[in-house]
Write a protein that holds these residues in place. Structure first.
Motif, PDB file in Angstrom:
ATOM      1  N   THR A   1       0.832  -1.202   0.000  1.00 16.14           N
ATOM      2  CA  THR A   1       0.000   0.000   0.000  1.00 16.14           C
ATOM      3  C   THR A   1       0.865   1.249   0.000  1.00 16.14           C
ATOM      4  N   VAL A   2       1.933   1.239   0.812  1.00 20.20           N
ATOM      5  CA  VAL A   2       2.849   2.378   0.855  1.00 20.20           C
ATOM      6  C   VAL A   2       3.451   2.627  -0.525  1.00 20.20           C
ATOM      7  N   THR A   3       3.895   1.558  -1.171  1.00 25.11           N
ATOM      8  CA  THR A   3       4.506   1.687  -2.494  1.00 25.11           C
ATOM      9  C   THR A   3       3.521   2.265  -3.506  1.00 25.11           C
ATOM     10  N   THR A   4       2.290   1.750  -3.471  1.00 23.62           N
ATOM     11  CA  THR A   4       1.261   2.230  -4.400  1.00 23.62           C
ATOM     12  C   THR A   4       0.967   3.704  -4.180  1.00 23.62           C
ATOM     13  N   CYS A   5       0.800   4.099  -2.923  1.00 24.15           N
ATOM     14  CA  CYS A   5       0.457   5.493  -2.619  1.00 24.15           C
ATOM     15  C   CYS A   5       1.635   6.447  -2.822  1.00 24.15           C
ATOM     16  N   SER A   6       2.842   5.910  -2.795  1.00 22.41           N
ATOM     17  CA  SER A   6       4.023   6.755  -3.007  1.00 22.41           C
ATOM     18  C   SER A   6       4.191   7.157  -4.456  1.00 22.41           C
ATOM     19  N   GLU A   7       3.718   6.303  -5.359  1.00 18.59           N
ATOM     20  CA  GLU A   7       3.865   6.597  -6.784  1.00 18.59           C
ATOM     21  C   GLU A   7       3.043   7.827  -7.172  1.00 18.59           C
ATOM     22  N   GLY A   8       3.690   8.755  -7.815  1.00 19.54           N
ATOM     23  CA  GLY A   8       2.999   9.971  -8.247  1.00 19.54           C
ATOM     24  C   GLY A   8       2.817  10.986  -7.140  1.00 19.54           C
ATOM     25  N   THR A   9       3.347  10.669  -5.952  1.00 16.72           N
ATOM     26  CA  THR A   9       3.238  11.625  -4.836  1.00 16.72           C
ATOM     27  C   THR A   9       4.625  11.905  -4.255  1.00 16.72           C
ATOM     28  N   ILE A  10       5.138  10.987  -3.431  1.00 15.57           N
ATOM     29  CA  ILE A  10       6.380  11.270  -2.711  1.00 15.57           C
ATOM     30  C   ILE A  10       7.587  10.442  -3.143  1.00 15.57           C
TER      31      ILE A  10
END
Length: 201
Positions: free
Chosen positions: A107-116
């Motif tokens: 989940t962290v990896t997915t949410c990091s893409e395109g953001t941080i």
């Protein structure tokens, strides 16, 4: 649980003991812009940084806001703490029943893409590593030294050994350091070096 991206070795400036990750910050921005998988927000921010020579705090804040919103929507809320140098410390919620570290990290990896994933790393370098040093311990040490938290009584070599001894069961990091490693000033230095230093829960 949030992965920190450690500085990697790069070009050699003629001194084998002083390795850097790039010739200048603009080189890092240009390299990031060359990624064919960039999402729209990443590209907009990086193109501005290419023109101005820096990533703005507002863009970094927006990247973390988007990351936190994604984590909240995914059922993995995080707590963000802004440190004195403008960087964020991320604290993840404890794993829920039946949840694994692998699924949480996904989940962290997915949410990091395109953001941080890219902007967070570059802004950390901009704020905490202006010399573009490759050794994260040296980056943190120089910052701590500038704040008067370490001096010649704890040379860089001993500072590095203190972290390598973590978990030996003999003493805690707090006992081996002449400062509070979990205080805001120290945490800001560690964040600027892309080092995640937190108390074991």
């Amino acid at each position: 649980m949030l992965p920190m991206i450690a500085a990697c070795s790069g070009s050699d400036q003629g001194n084998s003991e002083r390795r850097v990750i790039a010739e200048n910050f603009s080189e890092l921005v240009s390299t990031a812009l060359g990624d064919p998988n960039l999402q729209e927000f990443d590209r907009e921010v990086l193109e501005r940084a290419e023109r101005t020579g820096r990533i703005e705090q507002a863009d970094y804040d927006e990247a973390y806001s988007r990351f936190a919103q994604c984590m909240e929507t995914s059922g993995e809320p995080v707590n963000l703490t802004k440190l004195s140098n403008g960087l964020y410390r991320v604290e993840n919620a404890p794993l829920s029943d039946g949840e694994t570290i692998e699924s949480a990290m996904s989940t962290v990896t997915t949410c990091s893409e395109g953001t941080i994933s890219r902007l967070g790393e570059l802004y950390s370098i901009q704020q905490g590593n202006p010399e573009l040093l490759a050794n994260p311990y040296e980056i943190a040490y120089k910052c701590l030294e500038s704040k008067g938290l370490v001096d010649s009584d704890l040379p860089l070599e001993e500072f590095q050994k203190a972290f390598r001894s973590e978990g030996d069961g003999e003493s805690s990091l707090e006992e081996r350091m002449p400062f509070d490693p979990y205080g805001d000033e120290a945490q800001a230095c560690f964040a600027g070096a892309n080092m995640s230093i937190g108390k074991a829960s």
